[in-house]
Scaffold this motif. Structure first.
Motif, PDB file in Angstrom:
ATOM      1  N   PHE A   1      -4.956  -4.499 -14.418  1.00  0.00           N
ATOM      2  CA  PHE A   1      -4.574  -5.893 -14.544  1.00  0.00           C
ATOM      3  C   PHE A   1      -3.221  -5.899 -15.229  1.00  0.00           C
ATOM      4  O   PHE A   1      -3.110  -5.542 -16.394  1.00  0.00           O
ATOM      5  N   LYS A   2      -2.182  -6.297 -14.519  1.00  0.00           N
ATOM      6  CA  LYS A   2      -0.813  -6.097 -14.998  1.00  0.00           C
ATOM      7  C   LYS A   2      -0.526  -6.793 -16.329  1.00  0.00           C
ATOM      8  O   LYS A   2       0.311  -6.337 -17.086  1.00  0.00           O
ATOM      9  N   ASN A   3      -1.221  -7.870 -16.642  1.00  0.00           N
ATOM     10  CA  ASN A   3      -0.982  -8.566 -17.908  1.00  0.00           C
ATOM     11  C   ASN A   3      -2.016  -8.235 -18.979  1.00  0.00           C
ATOM     12  O   ASN A   3      -1.846  -8.608 -20.127  1.00  0.00           O
ATOM     13  N   LEU A   4      -3.098  -7.526 -18.617  1.00  0.00           N
ATOM     14  CA  LEU A   4      -4.164  -7.248 -19.574  1.00  0.00           C
ATOM     15  C   LEU A   4      -4.346  -5.765 -19.886  1.00  0.00           C
ATOM     16  O   LEU A   4      -4.731  -5.408 -20.988  1.00  0.00           O
ATOM     17  N   GLY A   5      -4.163  -4.899 -18.930  1.00  0.00           N
ATOM     18  CA  GLY A   5      -4.369  -3.471 -19.168  1.00  0.00           C
ATOM     19  C   GLY A   5      -5.070  -2.809 -18.003  1.00  0.00           C
ATOM     20  O   GLY A   5      -5.120  -3.333 -16.910  1.00  0.00           O
TER      21      GLY A   5
ATOM     22  N   MET B   1       0.862  -1.177   0.000  1.00  0.00           N
ATOM     23  CA  MET B   1       0.000   0.000   0.000  1.00  0.00           C
ATOM     24  C   MET B   1       0.899   1.228   0.000  1.00  0.00           C
ATOM     25  O   MET B   1       1.884   1.293   0.729  1.00  0.00           O
ATOM     26  N   ALA B   2       0.545   2.196  -0.780  1.00  0.00           N
ATOM     27  CA  ALA B   2       1.310   3.441  -0.848  1.00  0.00           C
ATOM     28  C   ALA B   2       0.338   4.610  -0.890  1.00  0.00           C
ATOM     29  O   ALA B   2      -0.764   4.504  -1.422  1.00  0.00           O
ATOM     30  N   LEU B   3       0.756   5.707  -0.293  1.00  0.00           N
ATOM     31  CA  LEU B   3       0.004   6.955  -0.350  1.00  0.00           C
ATOM     32  C   LEU B   3       0.882   8.004  -1.015  1.00  0.00           C
ATOM     33  O   LEU B   3       2.083   8.045  -0.766  1.00  0.00           O
ATOM     34  N   ALA B   4       0.291   8.816  -1.851  1.00  0.00           N
ATOM     35  CA  ALA B   4       1.040   9.887  -2.510  1.00  0.00           C
ATOM     36  C   ALA B   4       0.195  11.151  -2.479  1.00  0.00           C
ATOM     37  O   ALA B   4      -1.029  11.096  -2.581  1.00  0.00           O
ATOM     38  N   GLY B   5       0.856  12.263  -2.326  1.00  0.00           N
ATOM     39  CA  GLY B   5       0.153  13.541  -2.317  1.00  0.00           C
ATOM     40  C   GLY B   5       1.033  14.634  -2.863  1.00  0.00           C
ATOM     41  O   GLY B   5       2.257  14.555  -2.800  1.00  0.00           O
ATOM     42  N   SER B   6       0.400  15.645  -3.417  1.00  0.00           N
ATOM     43  CA  SER B   6       1.153  16.791  -3.917  1.00  0.00           C
ATOM     44  C   SER B   6       0.248  18.015  -3.926  1.00  0.00           C
ATOM     45  O   SER B   6      -0.977  17.901  -3.951  1.00  0.00           O
TER      46      SER B   6
ATOM     47  N   ASP C   1      -0.430  -5.946  -6.057  1.00  0.00           N
ATOM     48  CA  ASP C   1       0.174  -7.245  -5.796  1.00  0.00           C
ATOM     49  C   ASP C   1       0.766  -7.742  -7.112  1.00  0.00           C
ATOM     50  O   ASP C   1       0.956  -6.959  -8.034  1.00  0.00           O
ATOM     51  N   GLU C   2       1.036  -9.037  -7.217  1.00  0.00           N
ATOM     52  CA  GLU C   2       1.744  -9.524  -8.404  1.00  0.00           C
ATOM     53  C   GLU C   2       0.914  -9.506  -9.683  1.00  0.00           C
ATOM     54  O   GLU C   2       1.457  -9.514 -10.777  1.00  0.00           O
ATOM     55  N   CYS C   3      -0.417  -9.439  -9.601  1.00  0.00           N
ATOM     56  CA  CYS C   3      -1.195  -9.459 -10.845  1.00  0.00           C
ATOM     57  C   CYS C   3      -2.114  -8.261 -11.043  1.00  0.00           C
ATOM     58  O   CYS C   3      -2.595  -8.043 -12.147  1.00  0.00           O
ATOM     59  N   MET C   4      -2.412  -7.476 -10.029  1.00  0.00           N
ATOM     60  CA  MET C   4      -3.286  -6.332 -10.217  1.00  0.00           C
ATOM     61  C   MET C   4      -2.941  -5.188  -9.273  1.00  0.00           C
ATOM     62  O   MET C   4      -2.202  -5.366  -8.310  1.00  0.00           O
TER      63      MET C   4
END
Length: 90
Positions: free
Chosen positions: A72-76, A1-6, A41-44
């Motif tokens: 979806f890392k392998n589909l788009g 999990m990551a949070l980003a702000g600007s 995660d590894e797939c999405m």
């Protein structure tokens, strides 16, 4: 999990041209701010963000947008804007 702000802040006393009329813009005005949460995660991956724009120029008005994307890392990527609110009261 990551949070980003600007946030982009106007650091000068300047004026904007709004509908052909020079309008003073105060110092430390927020021009643009965003906050995003990212889980992957590894797939999405799931990405959600809230964006606030304080920019007013011509037809562009200040507003808030909420966006959610599923990757979806392998589909788009599937996603889009869930909510976009613009108006002079923001």
């Amino acid at each position: 999990m990551a949070l980003a702000g600007s946030e982009t802040i106007n650091l000068t006393n300047s004026s904007n041209l709004i509908n052909g009329v020079a309008t003073p813009q105060s110092n430390s005005t927020s021009l643009y701010a965003t906050l995003a949460a990212i889980y992957q995660d590894e797939c999405m991956a799931f990405i959600s963000s809230v964006t606030q724009s304080g920019i007013r120029s011509g037809d562009v008005t200040p507003g808030v947008s909420v966006m959610f994307s599923v990757v979806f890392k392998n589909l788009g990527e599937i996603g889009g804007t869930l909510l976009s609110v613009a108006g002079s009261s923001l």
